[in-house]
Scaffold this motif. Structure first.
Motif, PDB file in Angstrom:
ATOM      1  N   LEU A  14      37.730  46.561  37.183  1.00 48.52           N
ATOM      2  CA  LEU A  14      38.458  45.335  37.460  1.00 48.52           C
ATOM      3  C   LEU A  14      38.775  45.230  38.952  1.00 48.52           C
ATOM      4  CD1 LEU A  14      41.085  44.776  34.623  1.00 48.52           C
ATOM      5  CD2 LEU A  14      39.273  43.246  35.323  1.00 48.52           C
ATOM      6  N   ALA A  15      38.239  44.198  39.578  1.00 49.09           N
ATOM      7  CA  ALA A  15      38.510  43.987  41.003  1.00 49.09           C
ATOM      8  C   ALA A  15      39.719  43.059  41.111  1.00 49.09           C
ATOM      9  CB  ALA A  15      37.294  43.366  41.676  1.00 49.09           C
ATOM     10  N   LEU A  16      40.896  43.636  41.340  1.00 41.61           N
ATOM     11  CA  LEU A  16      42.136  42.875  41.363  1.00 41.61           C
ATOM     12  C   LEU A  16      42.946  43.226  42.593  1.00 41.61           C
ATOM     13  CD1 LEU A  16      43.232  43.429  37.653  1.00 41.61           C
ATOM     14  CD2 LEU A  16      42.177  41.379  38.575  1.00 41.61           C
ATOM     15  N   LYS A  17      43.825  42.284  42.979  1.00 38.98           N
ATOM     16  CA  LYS A  17      44.739  42.618  44.066  1.00 38.98           C
ATOM     17  C   LYS A  17      45.782  43.599  43.551  1.00 38.98           C
ATOM     18  CE  LYS A  17      47.618  38.473  43.406  1.00 38.98           C
ATOM     19  NZ  LYS A  17      48.058  37.217  44.026  1.00 38.98           N
ATOM     20  N   PRO A  18      46.376  44.392  44.425  1.00 36.33           N
ATOM     21  CA  PRO A  18      47.337  45.417  43.985  1.00 36.33           C
ATOM     22  C   PRO A  18      48.540  44.792  43.293  1.00 36.33           C
ATOM     23  CG  PRO A  18      46.694  45.744  46.292  1.00 36.33           C
ATOM     24  CD  PRO A  18      46.177  44.405  45.887  1.00 36.33           C
ATOM     25  N   LEU A  19      49.187  45.613  42.468  1.00 37.58           N
ATOM     26  CA  LEU A  19      50.428  45.164  41.837  1.00 37.58           C
ATOM     27  C   LEU A  19      51.474  44.871  42.907  1.00 37.58           C
ATOM     28  CD1 LEU A  19      50.756  47.655  38.853  1.00 37.58           C
ATOM     29  CD2 LEU A  19      50.310  45.210  38.717  1.00 37.58           C
ATOM     30  N   ASP A  20      52.259  43.827  42.678  1.00 33.73           N
ATOM     31  CA  ASP A  20      53.313  43.450  43.612  1.00 33.73           C
ATOM     32  C   ASP A  20      54.364  44.563  43.655  1.00 33.73           C
ATOM     33  OD1 ASP A  20      55.418  42.347  44.993  1.00 33.73           O
ATOM     34  OD2 ASP A  20      55.277  40.391  44.034  1.00 33.73           O
ATOM     35  N   ALA A  39      40.265  46.180  31.386  1.00 35.27           N
ATOM     36  CA  ALA A  39      39.278  47.101  31.963  1.00 35.27           C
ATOM     37  C   ALA A  39      38.498  47.814  30.867  1.00 35.27           C
ATOM     38  CB  ALA A  39      39.978  48.118  32.865  1.00 35.27           C
ATOM     39  N   GLU A  40      39.226  48.255  29.833  1.00 33.17           N
ATOM     40  CA  GLU A  40      38.566  48.935  28.717  1.00 33.17           C
ATOM     41  C   GLU A  40      37.649  47.993  27.946  1.00 33.17           C
ATOM     42  OE1 GLU A  40      41.745  50.541  26.472  1.00 33.17           O
ATOM     43  OE2 GLU A  40      42.306  52.015  28.013  1.00 33.17           O
ATOM     44  N   ALA A  41      37.952  46.694  27.986  1.00 36.37           N
ATOM     45  CA  ALA A  41      37.107  45.709  27.307  1.00 36.37           C
ATOM     46  C   ALA A  41      35.860  45.367  28.108  1.00 36.37           C
ATOM     47  CB  ALA A  41      37.906  44.447  27.028  1.00 36.37           C
ATOM     48  N   GLY A  42      35.756  45.905  29.345  1.00 38.79           N
ATOM     49  CA  GLY A  42      34.533  45.727  30.129  1.00 38.79           C
ATOM     50  C   GLY A  42      34.560  44.585  31.119  1.00 38.79           C
ATOM     51  N   PHE A  43      35.703  43.967  31.356  1.00 35.33           N
ATOM     52  CA  PHE A  43      35.764  42.874  32.324  1.00 35.33           C
ATOM     53  C   PHE A  43      35.725  43.432  33.748  1.00 35.33           C
ATOM     54  CE2 PHE A  43      37.601  40.824  28.581  1.00 35.33           C
ATOM     55  CZ  PHE A  43      36.900  39.629  28.594  1.00 35.33           C
ATOM     56  N   THR A  44      35.205  42.618  34.664  1.00 37.37           N
ATOM     57  CA  THR A  44      35.041  43.086  36.038  1.00 37.37           C
ATOM     58  C   THR A  44      35.925  42.370  37.045  1.00 37.37           C
ATOM     59  OG1 THR A  44      33.202  41.547  36.357  1.00 37.37           O
ATOM     60  CG2 THR A  44      32.655  43.781  35.613  1.00 37.37           C
ATOM     61  N   GLY A  45      36.519  41.243  36.675  1.00 37.64           N
ATOM     62  CA  GLY A  45      37.360  40.542  37.627  1.00 37.64           C
ATOM     63  C   GLY A  45      37.993  39.304  37.040  1.00 37.64           C
ATOM     64  N   VAL A  46      38.795  38.623  37.853  1.00 36.26           N
ATOM     65  CA  VAL A  46      39.551  37.455  37.410  1.00 36.26           C
ATOM     66  C   VAL A  46      38.618  36.339  36.946  1.00 36.26           C
ATOM     67  CG1 VAL A  46      41.046  35.588  38.211  1.00 36.26           C
ATOM     68  CG2 VAL A  46      41.608  37.950  38.778  1.00 36.26           C
ATOM     69  N   VAL A  60      45.576  33.840  35.545  1.00 38.40           N
ATOM     70  CA  VAL A  60      45.148  35.216  35.227  1.00 38.40           C
ATOM     71  C   VAL A  60      45.546  36.161  36.349  1.00 38.40           C
ATOM     72  CG1 VAL A  60      43.168  36.708  34.796  1.00 38.40           C
ATOM     73  CG2 VAL A  60      43.257  34.433  33.772  1.00 38.40           C
ATOM     74  N   SER A  61      45.319  35.748  37.582  1.00 35.15           N
ATOM     75  CA  SER A  61      45.638  36.605  38.729  1.00 35.15           C
ATOM     76  C   SER A  61      47.128  36.926  38.792  1.00 35.15           C
ATOM     77  CB  SER A  61      45.181  35.927  40.024  1.00 35.15           C
ATOM     78  OG  SER A  61      45.509  36.711  41.141  1.00 35.15           O
ATOM     79  N   ASP A  62      47.968  35.904  38.579  1.00 39.63           N
ATOM     80  CA  ASP A  62      49.421  36.129  38.610  1.00 39.63           C
ATOM     81  C   ASP A  62      49.852  37.106  37.518  1.00 39.63           C
ATOM     82  OD1 ASP A  62      49.701  34.420  40.714  1.00 39.63           O
ATOM     83  OD2 ASP A  62      50.437  32.725  39.535  1.00 39.63           O
ATOM     84  N   ALA A  63      49.267  36.952  36.314  1.00 32.69           N
ATOM     85  CA  ALA A  63      49.654  37.824  35.204  1.00 32.69           C
ATOM     86  C   ALA A  63      49.268  39.274  35.455  1.00 32.69           C
ATOM     87  CB  ALA A  63      48.992  37.341  33.906  1.00 32.69           C
ATOM     88  N   LEU A  64      48.127  39.495  36.112  1.00 33.79           N
ATOM     89  CA  LEU A  64      47.617  40.852  36.307  1.00 33.79           C
ATOM     90  C   LEU A  64      48.093  41.502  37.600  1.00 33.79           C
ATOM     91  CD1 LEU A  64      43.950  40.406  35.031  1.00 33.79           C
ATOM     92  CD2 LEU A  64      45.959  41.165  33.770  1.00 33.79           C
ATOM     93  N   SER A  65      48.696  40.719  38.477  1.00 30.58           N
ATOM     94  CA  SER A  65      49.193  41.288  39.738  1.00 30.58           C
ATOM     95  C   SER A  65      50.688  41.569  39.688  1.00 30.58           C
ATOM     96  CB  SER A  65      48.903  40.331  40.902  1.00 30.58           C
ATOM     97  OG  SER A  65      49.662  39.147  40.769  1.00 30.58           O
TER      98      SER A  65
END
Length: 604
Positions: A14-20, A39-46, A60-65
């Motif tokens: 998962l290519a994501l920005k770091p956690l706040d 990540a375990e489900a195989g997704f690679t990014g937002v 999605v980005s807000d929820a994961l960051s």
């Protein structure tokens, strides 16, 4: 310091920005758990995740960051694509994140003592650098969403307008299937009350946070002092009692609308129920309280509530809605036929009419119509609807890249999934596979005896035992996703009574959107559903063909035809033997009065 657990999702795919780093720990914990799952489900990014779950990338980005606490709608969508059940444990995590976010915002507004913020993991730097902005929260009714004319609701609106002008000591609950126009009816009533000079307060009941914030604003507008408001919202006194004292002592009549209250616990006290008169929803002495909800069970709303159904529209009214929106897009007869195809559902009518209105300005000229050319009129839309099914409808909603809760409610492909997400969060995950299973069959009433016998024959037909499935059916009926109908079969002269067959019913678009979810599901899920459907199809093949069963076969033939059509779209490309046997039995003369179904949505 970032832990290895925090880094694993990004380095593992998962290519994501770091956690706040400044966010409260409950928000960060929720974001970490969602990252791990996806990540375990195989997704690679937002981009990947947003495309599959139907949410906007920023959502999605807000929820994961961890930059903000996601709504339950967002989390439920992420859980679904990640292959996890929307359990009560996840729901508690969302509520904890929301609560910590409220405290975080208070700290950022400059609360004098930082101990509460520190306990939540909010750094001193965050408190010092946080600023304040203009308030944009409003309890004004969104009149801009009201159509020029509300069709088919004259009788209901007349009764509600009498309650506004003459007064009523009962809460008015407008209930019905998602997309039936409950909010539109409430908006029309709000405009009527506003024209009489009444206070009009419009509050979202979609979450505890929105309802609480809205009621706080109502208190302010009614002149309650900030000192009393702060005391109530800090827990030193009762916020619900404070607001209702202000409403009952208001200087002029009022209308309070709580919109989209689909989860009743949002409006109740900690240990109470929404209908006990102690929570946010009460009957007032100086005005009228109106609630819109998908829940129509009177027992759940209490004795002070009057439950008023908001149903689908008659073909004539549906045609008028289409013509209002699309203008000169064909004859009135074509508009009526399209309205019938859409089952009179106001949401579907609005989407179809909006699509045709936009088509006149150029939208869809390249992407819709297939070999038949651009879709520009009612007849063309009907042809395209047969080709694409419910997928076509959501093209009528403008897309701005956002996918908040209000927009998702305006999409046929998402609004009923929100109801199933709600039930999963309430500990009734069996509701979703049950709706998927029913969508494998026809739009005719589905005999309960058939489902009961199938569960006895194969206890693994659905997750959970028969009692759990019965609870799921009851919950689906409460949310209007399913109905129950007694179909008369024959008159018994001995007992002078009519034998009936109890059946489940559903709006055809509800079934179609569930079937669409099957087509987009993983292979394992599809195979499991078709195995269950085959168990039922086997039972269909065992029904006798004597004259005494002809009435039953009138119900069963559409299900056989539909199941066989679905089987042909199964990845294996052929009907299962049980579907084939059931089809042969249905086609062999069950009776001269049978009308055979072609089985292709949305035809009868």
């Amino acid at each position: 310091m970032t832990t290895s657990r925090e880094r694993r999702p990004s380095t593992g795919g998962l290519a994501l920005k770091p956690l706040d780093p400044d966010a409260p720990e409950p928000i960060r914990t929720l974001a970490r758990r969602l990252r791990d799952l996806l990540a375990e489900a195989g997704f690679t990014g937002v981009r990947d995740i947003a495309a599959v779950c139907g949410l906007g990338r920023s959502t999605v980005s807000d929820a994961l960051s961890g930059s903000r606490a996601p709504t339950w709608t967002t989390v439920a969508a992420l859980l679904r694509v990640g292959g996890a059940a929307a359990s009560t444990r996840w729901k508690r995590a969302v509520e904890e994140a929301k609560e910590s976010e409220r405290e975080w915002k208070s700290a950022r507004r400059g609360r004098s003592d930082g101990t509460g913020a520190a306990a939540l993991g909010i750094t001193a730097a965050a408190r010092e650098t946080a600023g304040t902005g203009p308030g944009t929260f409003s309890v004004r009714a969104p009149y801009g969403e009201l159509p020029g004319r509300v069709r088919g609701r004259d009788e209901l609106l007349a009764a509600l307008e009498r309650d506004v002008t003459e007064g009523s000591d009962r809460i008015q609950v407008l209930y019905g299937l998602g997309g039936c126009g409950k909010t539109t009816v409430a908006l029309r009533l709000a405009r009527f009350a506003h024209g009489l000079g009444h206070h009009v307060f419009w509050i979202s009941g979609a979450s505890r946070d929105r309802l609480s914030t809205g009621m706080r604003q109502v208190a302010r507008e009614l002149g309650v002092s900030e000192h009393d408001i702060d005391a109530a919202w800090s827990g030193r006194s009762s916020a619900t009692d404070l607001v209702w004292r202000a409403l009952d002592g208001a200087d002029r009549p009022w209308l309070l609308v709580v919109d989209n209250l689909d989860e009743q616990s949002v409006a109740s006290t900690v240990d109470g129920m929404v209908g006990d008169g102690a929570g946010w929803i009460r009957a007032g002495t100086a005005g009228l309280t109106v609630v819109t909800s998908r829940i129509g069970n009177p027992a759940l709303w209490g004795g002070a509530a009057a439950c008023r159904p908001v149903d689908t529209l008659a073909p004539e009214d549906g045609a008028a809605v289409l013509i209002d929106l699309a203008g000169e897009a064909g004859s009135a007869a074509d508009a009526r036929r399209l309205a019938e195809q859409l089952g009179g559902l106001p949401l579907a009518l609005r989407l179809a009419g909006s699509f045709l209105a936009r088509a006149r300005r150029g939208i869809g000229l390249l992407t819709a119509g297939g070999d038949n050319g651009p879709v520009r009129d009612f007849a063309g839309y009907m042809r395209e609807l047969e080709r694409l099914g419910a997928e076509l409808l959501d093209r009528g909603e403008r897309s701005d890249g956002l996918a908040d809760e209000r927009r998702l409610r305006r999409l046929v492909g998402r609004t009923w999934e929100m109801s199933l997400d709600l039930l999963a969060g309430q500990g009734i995950p069996e509701a979703r596979p049950l709706m998927r299973l029913l969508s494998c069959f026809g739009r005719a009433p589905f005999p309960m005896d058939l489902l009961r016998t199938a569960l006895e024959k194969d206890p693994e037909l659905l997750p959970g035992d028969a009692a759990r499935c019965e609870a799921a059916i009851e919950a689906l009926v409460d949310l209007s996703l399913l109905g129950v109908a007694d179909i008369p079969l024959a008159f018994d002269h001995g007992t002078e009574s009519v034998a009936v067959l109890t059946c489940l019913t559903a709006h055809p678009l509800v079934l179609e959107t569930n079937a669409l979810q099957i087509r987009n599901a993983p292979e394992r899920t599809r195979s499991r559903l078709w195995r269950s459907a085959s168990v039922i199809a086997t039972l269909l093949a065992l029904v006798g063909t004597g004259p005494e069963t002809w009435k039953i076969w009138q119900l069963l033939v559409p299900h056989v035809g539909r199941a066989c059509a679905r089987c042909r779209t199964h990845p294996r490309g052929r009907s299962s033997p049980s579907c084939a046997r059931a089809s042969r039995r249905a086609i062999t003369r069950p009776g001269p009065t049978i009308t055979r179904s072609r089985g292709n949505w949305p035809r009868h």
